[in-house]
Design an enzyme around this catalytic site. Structure first.
Site, PDB file in Angstrom:
ATOM      1  N   HIS A 269       0.834  -1.199   0.000  1.00  0.00           N
ATOM      2  CA  HIS A 269       0.000   0.000   0.000  1.00  0.00           C
ATOM      3  C   HIS A 269       0.874   1.256   0.000  1.00  0.00           C
ATOM      4  O   HIS A 269       0.655   2.194  -0.777  1.00  0.00           O
ATOM      5  CB  HIS A 269      -0.901  -0.024   1.239  1.00  0.00           C
ATOM      6  CG  HIS A 269      -1.697   1.218   1.467  1.00  0.00           C
ATOM      7  ND1 HIS A 269      -3.010   1.341   1.074  1.00  0.00           N
ATOM      8  CD2 HIS A 269      -1.368   2.397   2.070  1.00  0.00           C
ATOM      9  CE1 HIS A 269      -3.457   2.540   1.418  1.00  0.00           C
ATOM     10  NE2 HIS A 269      -2.482   3.205   2.023  1.00  0.00           N
ATOM     11  N   GLU A 270       1.893   1.263   0.857  1.00  0.00           N
ATOM     12  CA  GLU A 270       2.784   2.435   0.937  1.00  0.00           C
ATOM     13  C   GLU A 270       3.640   2.570  -0.319  1.00  0.00           C
ATOM     14  O   GLU A 270       3.862   3.682  -0.812  1.00  0.00           O
ATOM     15  CB  GLU A 270       3.669   2.338   2.181  1.00  0.00           C
ATOM     16  CG  GLU A 270       2.924   2.234   3.498  1.00  0.00           C
ATOM     17  CD  GLU A 270       1.903   3.347   3.698  1.00  0.00           C
ATOM     18  OE1 GLU A 270       2.096   4.453   3.146  1.00  0.00           O
ATOM     19  OE2 GLU A 270       0.906   3.109   4.397  1.00  0.00           O
TER      20      GLU A 270
ATOM     21  N   HIS B 282       1.642   4.225  -2.922  1.00  0.00           N
ATOM     22  CA  HIS B 282       1.604   5.676  -2.751  1.00  0.00           C
ATOM     23  C   HIS B 282       2.800   6.328  -3.451  1.00  0.00           C
ATOM     24  O   HIS B 282       2.663   7.330  -4.153  1.00  0.00           O
ATOM     25  CB  HIS B 282       1.649   6.037  -1.259  1.00  0.00           C
ATOM     26  CG  HIS B 282       0.312   6.076  -0.600  1.00  0.00           C
ATOM     27  ND1 HIS B 282      -0.777   6.732  -1.136  1.00  0.00           N
ATOM     28  CD2 HIS B 282      -0.107   5.561   0.588  1.00  0.00           C
ATOM     29  CE1 HIS B 282      -1.808   6.615  -0.314  1.00  0.00           C
ATOM     30  NE2 HIS B 282      -1.438   5.901   0.732  1.00  0.00           N
TER      31      HIS B 282
ATOM     32  N   GLU C 184      -6.158   6.954  -1.145  1.00  0.00           N
ATOM     33  CA  GLU C 184      -6.118   5.765  -0.293  1.00  0.00           C
ATOM     34  C   GLU C 184      -6.762   4.572  -1.005  1.00  0.00           C
ATOM     35  O   GLU C 184      -6.250   3.452  -0.949  1.00  0.00           O
ATOM     36  CB  GLU C 184      -6.824   6.035   1.037  1.00  0.00           C
ATOM     37  CG  GLU C 184      -6.093   6.985   1.954  1.00  0.00           C
ATOM     38  CD  GLU C 184      -4.687   6.519   2.257  1.00  0.00           C
ATOM     39  OE1 GLU C 184      -4.475   5.326   2.532  1.00  0.00           O
ATOM     40  OE2 GLU C 184      -3.773   7.377   2.207  1.00  0.00           O
TER      41      GLU C 184
END
Length: 293
Positions: free
Chosen positions: A143-144, A147, A224
């Site tokens: 997930h990071e 980003h 997100e």
């Protein structure tokens, strides 16, 4: 106390430098500070300047704020796994190896930041490593990394710069009209007019800033969902769903959650319009429906 002092000193130094730059530009271009072009220049300099400086300093500021320790040479099996997982995912999405750090906190959290896709920072809490399974932690890392690959930090900075510029410009334009201050009269030199201008512009900046934050928070929530989808593509959506469900259980066991600038946690708010992160149930539902995939 030292962190607060450092923050204030940094901001004062930035304002001082921007003021000098602004005066130099006015002198070189011949712009009048009270003109529309002069006001727009000032608004853009301060609106974008603060956001860009924050972005450029984001890695060091983030590490200091959480007391993070950068992993230079893995000392145990967990750190080896963490470095290898981040390295593999970075290669999958085509970005440079991020700096990896661990900070000590009971909260299950992680965040990514940095001004460049190939020179970012990914940090995880000790609570995440202790309370999540490897599959769940892998999904959070993905997930990071998503980003970073999506350029969210840069896009958010540019968006915030535009919003800041708009808020400063419109607030001071209206305040100037109300107070009677303009570049063609000397009335604005009076203390009374200046005080009215200062008070009105300050109030309007707060009001417009709150309204503009609805837009920036919407984008924050949107990214997100995109990062969740990016994680699902890297490691499979079931792992990301499991990570969010684990986080949900953790939140339900605490009265308050915690939030990092680019973390996985959302902070409770009176209104979803002002939340940086969507409710966990909505994120889980979006993954199950395959939204953004």
């Amino acid at each position: 106390m030292k962190r607060i002092a450092l923050f204030l000193m940094t901001n004062l130094a930035v304002l001082f430098v921007f003021s000098i730059v602004l005066n130099i530009v006015y002198a070189v271009t011949g712009m009048q500070p009270g003109s529309l072009s002069g006001l727009l220049l000032m608004a853009a300099l301060f609106g974008f300047g603060g956001s860009l400086v924050s972005l450029l300093m984001s890695k060091s500021m983030a590490l200091r704020s959480v007391g993070g320790e950068v992993i230079e040479h893995p000392r145990n099996e967990t750190e080896h796994w963490l470095m290898n997982t981040v390295s593999r995912q970075a290669q999958q999405v085509g970005i440079g190896m991020p700096t990896v750090a661990i900070y000590y906190s009971d909260d299950i959290n992680a965040f990514a930041t940095g001004a460049k896709r190939d020179a970012s920072l990914v940090a995880v809490s000790s609570g995440l490593l202790q309370n999540m399974t490897r599959d769940e932690a892998e999904a959070v890392l993905a997930h990071e990394i998503s980003h970073v690959a999506n350029g969210d930090m840069i896009t958010m900075t540019l968006m915030q710069g535009v919003v800041n510029t708009f808020v400063i410009f419109i607030s001071r334009l209206i305040a100037g009209a109300i107070s009677g201050m303009n570049n063609n009269s000397e009335e604005g030199e009076g203390g009374g007019s200046f005080m009215v201008y200062f008070i009105v512009s300050s109030v309007l900046e707060i009001v417009f800033g709150m309204l503009a934050s609805i837009l920036t928070m919407w984008f924050s929530r949107h990214r997100e969902f995109k990062a969740d989808a990016g994680s699902a593509k890297l490691v499979g959506k079931e792992k990301m769903i499991a990570a969010l469900e684990r986080l949900k259980v953790s939140h339900e066991s605490r009265l308050e959650g915690s939030m990092m600038a680019f973390g996985i946690n959302g902070k409770k708010s009176l209104s979803e319009f002002f939340m940086t992160h969507p409710p966990l149930d909505k994120r889980i539902d979006a993954l199950r429906r395959g939204d953004h995939l």
